[in-house]
Design a protein around this motif. Structure first.
Motif, mmCIF file in Angstrom:
data_model
loop_
_atom_site.group_PDB
_atom_site.id
_atom_site.type_symbol
_atom_site.label_atom_id
_atom_site.label_comp_id
_atom_site.label_asym_id
_atom_site.label_seq_id
_atom_site.Cartn_x
_atom_site.Cartn_y
_atom_site.Cartn_z
ATOM 1 N N THR A 303 3.120 10.248 2.995
ATOM 2 C CA THR A 303 2.761 9.346 1.894
ATOM 3 C C THR A 303 1.687 8.359 2.354
ATOM 4 O OG1 THR A 303 5.025 9.577 1.143
ATOM 5 C CG2 THR A 303 3.736 7.880 0.071
ATOM 6 N N TYR A 304 1.716 7.985 3.615
ATOM 7 C CA TYR A 304 0.654 7.116 4.127
ATOM 8 C C TYR A 304 -0.705 7.808 3.975
ATOM 9 C CZ TYR A 304 -2.538 4.819 7.276
ATOM 10 O OH TYR A 304 -3.650 4.205 7.781
ATOM 11 N N PHE A 305 -0.753 9.078 4.341
ATOM 12 C CA PHE A 305 -2.040 9.784 4.311
ATOM 13 C C PHE A 305 -2.459 10.232 2.903
ATOM 14 C CE2 PHE A 305 -1.152 10.302 8.862
ATOM 15 C CZ PHE A 305 -2.364 9.838 9.356
ATOM 16 N N TYR A 420 11.460 5.726 -3.491
ATOM 17 C CA TYR A 420 11.195 5.572 -2.051
ATOM 18 C C TYR A 420 9.726 5.886 -1.744
ATOM 19 C CZ TYR A 420 11.660 7.053 2.915
ATOM 20 O OH TYR A 420 11.501 7.244 4.258
ATOM 21 N N LEU A 421 9.236 7.018 -2.258
ATOM 22 C CA LEU A 421 7.832 7.394 -2.057
ATOM 23 C C LEU A 421 6.901 6.332 -2.659
ATOM 24 C CD1 LEU A 421 8.367 11.061 -3.190
ATOM 25 C CD2 LEU A 421 7.250 10.548 -1.035
ATOM 26 N N GLY A 422 7.322 5.820 -3.818
ATOM 27 C CA GLY A 422 6.494 4.849 -4.539
ATOM 28 C C GLY A 422 6.331 3.537 -3.775
ATOM 29 N N ILE A 423 7.392 3.097 -3.119
ATOM 30 C CA ILE A 423 7.318 1.843 -2.353
ATOM 31 C C ILE A 423 6.275 2.001 -1.243
ATOM 32 C CG2 ILE A 423 8.598 0.328 -0.769
ATOM 33 C CD1 ILE A 423 11.106 0.944 -2.529
ATOM 34 N N ILE A 424 6.299 3.161 -0.575
ATOM 35 C CA ILE A 424 5.321 3.385 0.511
ATOM 36 C C ILE A 424 3.911 3.501 -0.072
ATOM 37 C CG2 ILE A 424 4.650 4.935 2.402
ATOM 38 C CD1 ILE A 424 7.684 5.665 2.518
ATOM 39 N N GLN A 425 3.810 4.219 -1.191
ATOM 40 C CA GLN A 425 2.486 4.381 -1.807
ATOM 41 C C GLN A 425 1.894 3.029 -2.214
ATOM 42 O OE1 GLN A 425 1.067 7.657 -4.328
ATOM 43 N NE2 GLN A 425 1.480 6.338 -6.063
ATOM 44 N N ARG A 426 2.737 2.161 -2.719
ATOM 45 C CA ARG A 426 2.255 0.872 -3.209
ATOM 46 C C ARG A 426 1.808 -0.042 -2.060
ATOM 47 N NH1 ARG A 426 0.612 -3.214 -4.066
ATOM 48 N NH2 ARG A 426 0.880 -4.731 -5.741
ATOM 49 N N GLN A 464 -11.004 -1.447 -11.509
ATOM 50 C CA GLN A 464 -9.983 -1.729 -10.496
ATOM 51 C C GLN A 464 -9.353 -0.431 -10.005
ATOM 52 O OE1 GLN A 464 -7.207 -4.653 -11.921
ATOM 53 N NE2 GLN A 464 -5.654 -4.060 -10.446
ATOM 54 N N ASP A 465 -9.132 -0.323 -8.701
ATOM 55 C CA ASP A 465 -8.447 0.867 -8.190
ATOM 56 C C ASP A 465 -7.024 0.930 -8.747
ATOM 57 O OD1 ASP A 465 -10.675 1.332 -6.749
ATOM 58 O OD2 ASP A 465 -9.792 0.924 -4.785
ATOM 59 N N ILE A 466 -6.571 2.147 -8.985
ATOM 60 C CA ILE A 466 -5.187 2.282 -9.462
ATOM 61 C C ILE A 466 -4.295 2.484 -8.243
ATOM 62 C CG2 ILE A 466 -3.614 3.615 -10.916
ATOM 63 C CD1 ILE A 466 -6.111 4.353 -12.583
ATOM 64 N N VAL A 467 -3.509 1.464 -7.961
ATOM 65 C CA VAL A 467 -2.588 1.512 -6.822
ATOM 66 C C VAL A 467 -1.196 1.229 -7.389
ATOM 67 C CG1 VAL A 467 -2.067 0.542 -4.557
ATOM 68 C CG2 VAL A 467 -4.410 0.608 -5.355
ATOM 69 N N ARG A 468 -0.637 2.212 -8.042
ATOM 70 C CA ARG A 468 0.660 2.010 -8.705
ATOM 71 C C ARG A 468 1.712 2.870 -8.013
ATOM 72 N NH1 ARG A 468 0.533 0.255 -14.316
ATOM 73 N NH2 ARG A 468 2.535 1.283 -14.584
ATOM 74 N N SER A 469 2.887 2.280 -7.809
ATOM 75 C CA SER A 469 3.939 3.034 -7.125
ATOM 76 C C SER A 469 4.353 4.268 -7.934
ATOM 77 C CB SER A 469 5.143 2.142 -6.850
ATOM 78 O OG SER A 469 5.606 1.603 -8.054
#
Ligand code: SF4
Ligand code: SF4
Length: 511
Positions: A303-305, A420-426, A464-469
């Motif tokens: 998810t980091y990558f 869980y994935l969303g928290i890391i993505q955000r 604005q970049d979309i950085v949504r969990s």
């Protein structure tokens, strides 16, 4: 013309599939009971069913209800006696009904399989294939006037069927034993045995992903990302989720869907599964370690990558069904801030519930105590989670509500793994959707077709970049944008624009 033929073929095959429910006769015999029940319950069952033994039934519902009533009465006694080894579960009832069947369906399973599943597939493909002549991409051609895709009568009908199907599948499979019987030839071919309800469900699921996946590829064939992503979904569903576990059990190995992981696979740490893996030799231990490494190391690193899309839109079965079978309904997701708020509370609440339930289960496993913190019964946590989240939310609501709330109801509001994935993505991921605000013409295609209810246009207009969990990285917003405003990208985490008060124009964007 071809499309009409396809539609008629599909409706006829589907009608026949529904009709198979009344295609058999039934006679319960002592041999059937002996074949399906263990000694502990067999004696009681012979007494309980004495009045219907060797009695012919022509109505499948009447027969299933008679057998269920008898089993319920037996289970009531066993529950009171706490005689858990005698309890008779739904899958055994299904086997009893299947073994008691005789008639046209039982004698012609392969033919019925072709006339139902085979012709449904052919009909659906005939219906979808001609659209290859049309221009690729989204058309906006009356989607909100179509009774199937705008919560009108056809959508309601499809939703009702799906909801009833899931209720029967999870809680009353004995009433759909004939549907399970239809896929016996496939089961015999793959694993040598008769189909269980989960085999039938897996088969239906895989066929839906395959056929609707072809439709999806035809529709979005202008986007390489969409083509490769859909092929990935089809591969993981067909080979990893459906065929591989069957091969494993054929080889007498512990079987598992290698891509499914905790907390989506909420029963991973249940005692019977841990015991099975531990006693399953080297391969069992491998599966146990694989399952743990996947969510402890795999999720954060991948998810980091790549953001959560690596799982939600490329690998996951729930996501796979949503992207293919659910695609016609993606525009029905609620874009309001109220829905966004409910989504945040609900999905993170369910993640917390999954964690507490799992801690309780492991606590019981290692200490032998049945109460977490001395007062929370772990059995209650387990059964409540299994019923409310594992069955009702993920199945009945998750898929049954496609035609009412869009295709990602489960992924958006309920999946603990998505949370869980969303928290890391955000907070710690290289993934973002970049927006070239100066090019946006505010057509709204992106927001309309975002299945996660994200108001993409609002971000695009601000540059604005979309950085949504919640963003699953399906890429459809980008695929339907007529101006090439949106790009799914992975780059350094520090370069994500989280807030952009002014409209940023094209090359003038400063990062
Ligand atoms: S924002 Fe775009 S990529 Fe993300 S879920 Fe919505 S449509 Fe898919
Ligand atoms: S970003 Fe593209 S799809 Fe979205 S409103 Fe702007 S032009 Fe339309």
């Amino acid at each position: 013309m071809l499309q009409k033929l396809g539609l008629i073929t599909f409706i006829a095959a589907f009608g026949l599939f529904l009709g198979t429910l009344s295609m058999n006769n039934y006679t319960l015999t002592n041999e059937v009971l002996e074949k399906n029940l263990k000694d502990e319950a067999l004696f009681d069952a012979k007494i309980e069913f004495a009045s219907i033994i060797d009695q012919p039934y022509t109505n499948s519902f009447a027969f299933a209800s008679e057998v269920s009533k008898g089993i319920e009465a037996l289970n009531k006694v066993y529950n009171a006696q706490q005689a858990w080894d005698k309890k008779i579960y739904e899958d055994t009832i299904v086997s009893i009904i299947k073994a008691s069947s005789n008639g046209y369906l039982s004698d012609n399973k392969s033919l019925i399989l072709f006339l139902t599943f085979g012709l449904s597939i052919i009909g659906a493909l005939l219906y979808f294939l001609p659209s290859i002549k049309q221009e690729a991409g989204i058309k906006n051609n009356g989607i909100f006037f179509n009774p199937a895709t705008n919560r009108k009568w056809l959508g309601m009908l499809i939703g009702t069927f799906l909801i009833l199907f899931y209720i029967a599948l999870y809680f009353k499979p004995q009433y759909i034993a004939n549907w399970i019987m239809v896929v016996d030839p496939v089961s015999k071919f793959i694993n040598g045995g008769e189909a269980s309800r989960w085999f039938m469900y897996g088969f239906l699921y895989t066929i839906s992903v395959l056929v609707m996946g072809i439709r999806y590829i035809i529709k979005y064939r202008h986007s390489k990302y969409q083509i490769i992503r859909t092929l990935s979904i089809i591969f993981f569903q067909t080979c990893i989720a459906f065929i591989l576990p069957e091969i494993m059990s054929n080889l007498n190995l512990p079987s598992a869907d290698l891509k499914n992981m905790w907390p989506l696979d909420y029963s991973f740490f249940f005692n019977y599964r841990i015991d099975k893996l531990i006693t399953g030799g080297t391969f069992g231990i491998f599966l146990l370690v694989w399952g743990i490494v996947l969510f402890v190391v795999g999720v954060p690193v991948m998810t980091y990558f790549f953001g959560k899309r690596w799982y939600c839109s490329w690998v996951c079965g729930c996501g796979g069904l949503a992207e293919t079978l659910g695609d016609p309904f993606r525009q029905l997701s609620d874009k309001s801030t109220k829905a966004w708020k409910i989504e945040r509370y609900l999905i993170h609440g369910i993640l917390a519930f999954a964690i507490i339930m799992t801690i309780g289960v492991l606590y019981t496993y290692f200490t032998g105590s049945y109460n977490l913190l001395g007062f929370i019964p772990t059995e209650w946590l387990k059964s409540t989670y299994g019923f409310m989240i594992g069955s009702i939310f993920s199945g009945v609501v998750g898929t049954g509500f496609y035609p009412l709330m869009g295709s990602r109801v489960w992924c958006r509001f309920g999946c603990p793994l998505a949370a869980y994935l969303g928290i890391i993505q955000r907070f710690k991921s290289r993934f973002r959707i970049t927006t070239n605000g100066g090019q946006c013409i505010s057509c709204g295609n992106c927001s309309t077709y975002c299945e996660m209810g994200i108001d993409v246009r609002a971000y695009a207009q601000k540059g604005q970049d979309i950085v949504r969990s919640s963003c699953v990285g399906c890429g459809v917003c980008s695929a339907v944008c007529p101006r090439g405003v949106l790009n799914l990208e992975n780059a350094e985490t520090g370069t994500r624009i989280m807030l952009a008060p002014e409209v940023l124009l094209g090359n003038l964007m400063e990062k």
